[in-house]
Design a protein around this motif. Structure first.
Motif, PDB file in Angstrom:
ATOM      1  N   ARG A  50       0.850  -1.180   0.000  1.00 41.10           N
ATOM      2  CA  ARG A  50       0.000   0.000   0.000  1.00 41.10           C
ATOM      3  C   ARG A  50       0.885   1.229   0.000  1.00 41.10           C
ATOM      4  O   ARG A  50       1.573   1.500   0.973  1.00 41.10           O
ATOM      5  CB  ARG A  50      -0.933   0.015   1.215  1.00 41.10           C
ATOM      6  CG  ARG A  50      -2.010   1.080   1.146  1.00 41.10           C
ATOM      7  CD  ARG A  50      -2.971   0.991   2.315  1.00 41.10           C
ATOM      8  NE  ARG A  50      -2.332   1.281   3.586  1.00 41.10           N
ATOM      9  CZ  ARG A  50      -3.003   1.474   4.718  1.00 41.10           C
ATOM     10  NH1 ARG A  50      -4.311   1.377   4.733  1.00 41.10           N
ATOM     11  NH2 ARG A  50      -2.357   1.729   5.839  1.00 41.10           N
ATOM     12  N   ASP A  51       0.874   1.945  -1.129  1.00 40.28           N
ATOM     13  CA  ASP A  51       1.771   3.082  -1.313  1.00 40.28           C
ATOM     14  C   ASP A  51       3.217   2.606  -1.151  1.00 40.28           C
ATOM     15  O   ASP A  51       3.656   1.739  -1.876  1.00 40.28           O
ATOM     16  CB  ASP A  51       1.421   4.207  -0.339  1.00 40.28           C
ATOM     17  CG  ASP A  51       0.026   4.772  -0.599  1.00 40.28           C
ATOM     18  OD1 ASP A  51      -0.420   4.697  -1.760  1.00 40.28           O
ATOM     19  OD2 ASP A  51      -0.604   5.262   0.349  1.00 40.28           O
ATOM     20  N   THR A  52       3.941   3.161  -0.195  1.00 41.47           N
ATOM     21  CA  THR A  52       5.346   2.777  -0.002  1.00 41.47           C
ATOM     22  C   THR A  52       5.527   1.863   1.201  1.00 41.47           C
ATOM     23  O   THR A  52       6.653   1.679   1.669  1.00 41.47           O
ATOM     24  CB  THR A  52       6.218   4.031   0.183  1.00 41.47           C
ATOM     25  OG1 THR A  52       5.725   4.780   1.298  1.00 41.47           O
ATOM     26  CG2 THR A  52       6.182   4.889  -1.067  1.00 41.47           C
ATOM     27  N   TYR A 112      -7.494   2.794  -0.775  1.00 40.16           N
ATOM     28  CA  TYR A 112      -6.735   2.723   0.476  1.00 40.16           C
ATOM     29  C   TYR A 112      -7.461   1.946   1.569  1.00 40.16           C
ATOM     30  O   TYR A 112      -6.945   1.802   2.674  1.00 40.16           O
ATOM     31  CB  TYR A 112      -6.423   4.140   0.992  1.00 40.16           C
ATOM     32  CG  TYR A 112      -7.646   5.003   1.185  1.00 40.16           C
ATOM     33  CD1 TYR A 112      -8.347   4.988   2.394  1.00 40.16           C
ATOM     34  CD2 TYR A 112      -8.105   5.824   0.172  1.00 40.16           C
ATOM     35  CE1 TYR A 112      -9.465   5.761   2.577  1.00 40.16           C
ATOM     36  CE2 TYR A 112      -9.227   6.613   0.351  1.00 40.16           C
ATOM     37  CZ  TYR A 112      -9.905   6.582   1.549  1.00 40.16           C
ATOM     38  OH  TYR A 112     -11.018   7.357   1.734  1.00 40.16           O
ATOM     39  N   ARG A 129      -7.532   4.989   6.591  1.00 42.67           N
ATOM     40  CA  ARG A 129      -6.612   6.028   7.063  1.00 42.67           C
ATOM     41  C   ARG A 129      -6.732   6.266   8.558  1.00 42.67           C
ATOM     42  O   ARG A 129      -5.764   6.694   9.202  1.00 42.67           O
ATOM     43  CB  ARG A 129      -6.888   7.337   6.308  1.00 42.67           C
ATOM     44  CG  ARG A 129      -6.676   7.251   4.802  1.00 42.67           C
ATOM     45  CD  ARG A 129      -5.253   6.965   4.444  1.00 42.67           C
ATOM     46  NE  ARG A 129      -5.021   7.053   3.000  1.00 42.67           N
ATOM     47  CZ  ARG A 129      -3.888   6.727   2.407  1.00 42.67           C
ATOM     48  NH1 ARG A 129      -2.867   6.280   3.129  1.00 42.67           N
ATOM     49  NH2 ARG A 129      -3.764   6.821   1.098  1.00 42.67           N
TER      50      ARG A 129
END
Length: 320
Positions: A50-52, A112, A129
């Protein structure tokens, strides 16, 4: 000898497509290529990028591992990211004693948001988040607490068109519940827009994925597109036709005993049975009313029921 490290990770070299060098089969022990988690979290069941970061789902915990960077913590506990040559950095657990148990197949995601189940604790979780949230508590806490532990597998898929997380409960090998009621495999949907569980569904897939704007599932080694624009019929899943139904619970005055026996409702089209002199239930030409009186000369002079029409109808109305 062989050693199974259920709570540890190891990474290899890289593949360089420009030079054609493939080091995916190299594990150089002189380098720091391992990452061990707390064994009390249980075994690692699933990894998701997920993302970085890499989200790690263990049996009893969900963690986030930074990739290609380390986290340096200040005195106040806030982390600062620093560049590093480590592929896997600091493992940071999310707040909440929840894991994915041993059902990695329940994981599904939309952008996300990550959805999964915790069978041991009888909850359905969402990782967003704002951290971990037990979405099973939204009106379905008792249902999932009683049903998740009875399932053999919990398949999670995400329908990108309707924006729903579909959770399929497979009761294979279990016939009845504690009340003697037969358990039937089912799919239940959670919708973010409605902020709750919106529907039970009749289709039971063996796998599913949203890809290229389509929601596709498999059943008995066949692939099905759930939103085919060329299809003019509805409610046909895997070759079987179903009816849509709505169960409404209303009790305006719970302290009073109700005496009503009818219900009035509105819809776009009500169901119309074609007028006939034959009783559809008994297939007899003699029809009786509820008082046992024989009805004759059934030409009622009405014209709306000369042809049958599909539409809304009340299947049952129960009151105590």
């Amino acid at each position: 000898g062989e050693e199974r490290r259920a709570s540890g990770m190891i990474y290899s070299g890289i593949y360089n497509s420009s030079s054609g060098v493939n080091r995916l089969n190299q594990f150089i022990q002189a380098e720091d290529i391992t990452k061990d988690l707390n064994p009390s979290y249980g075994s690692i069941q699933r990894l998701k990028t997920r993302d970085t970061d890499v989200v790690i789902f263990t049996e009893d915990k969900v963690l986030k591992v930074t990739t290609n960077k380390d986290a340096l913590f200040n005195a106040d506990g806030n982390p600062q990211l620093m560049a590093s040559n480590k592929v896997l950095g600091t493992a940071i657990p999310f707040v909440g004693d929840y894991g994915i148990s041993q059902n990695p197949e329940s994981l599904a995601w939309d952008q996300y948001r990550l959805y999964f189940t915790d069978k041991q604790r009888g909850t359905v979780m969402r990782l967003s988040r704002d951290g971990l949230t037990p979405i099973s508590n939204v009106g379905m806490k008792t249902f999932f607490k009683n049903n998740l532990r009875k399932t053999k597998s919990l398949l999670g898929t995400f329908d990108i068109i309707s924006g729903e997380y579909n959770l399929t409960l497979d009761y294979s090998g279990i016939q009845n519940d504690e009340n003697g009621k037969q358990l039937v495999d089912k799919t239940i949907s959670f919708n973010e827009a409605a902020k709750g569980w919106v529907s039970f569904k009749s289709f039971v897939p063996t796998a599913g994925e949203s890809i290229a704007g389509k929601y596709i599932t498999t059943n008995t080694y066949k692939i099905y597109d759930h939103y085919n624009s060329d299809t003019t019929t509805y409610n046909i899943f895997y070759g079987t036709t179903y009816e849509s139904s709505i169960k409404v619970l209303f009790n305006d005055m719970p302290g009073s005993i109700k005496s009503f026996k009818t219900i009035n409702y509105e819809g776009s089209q009500s169901k119309i049975d074609k007028h006939t002199d034959v009783d559809n239930a008994t297939n007899l030409t003699t029809i009786s009313d509820v008082l046992g009186n024989t009805l004759t000369n059934l030409d009622d002079g009405q014209y709306y029921n000369l042809n049958e029409k599909k539409g809304w109808y009340v299947n049952s109305f129960e009151t105590d």
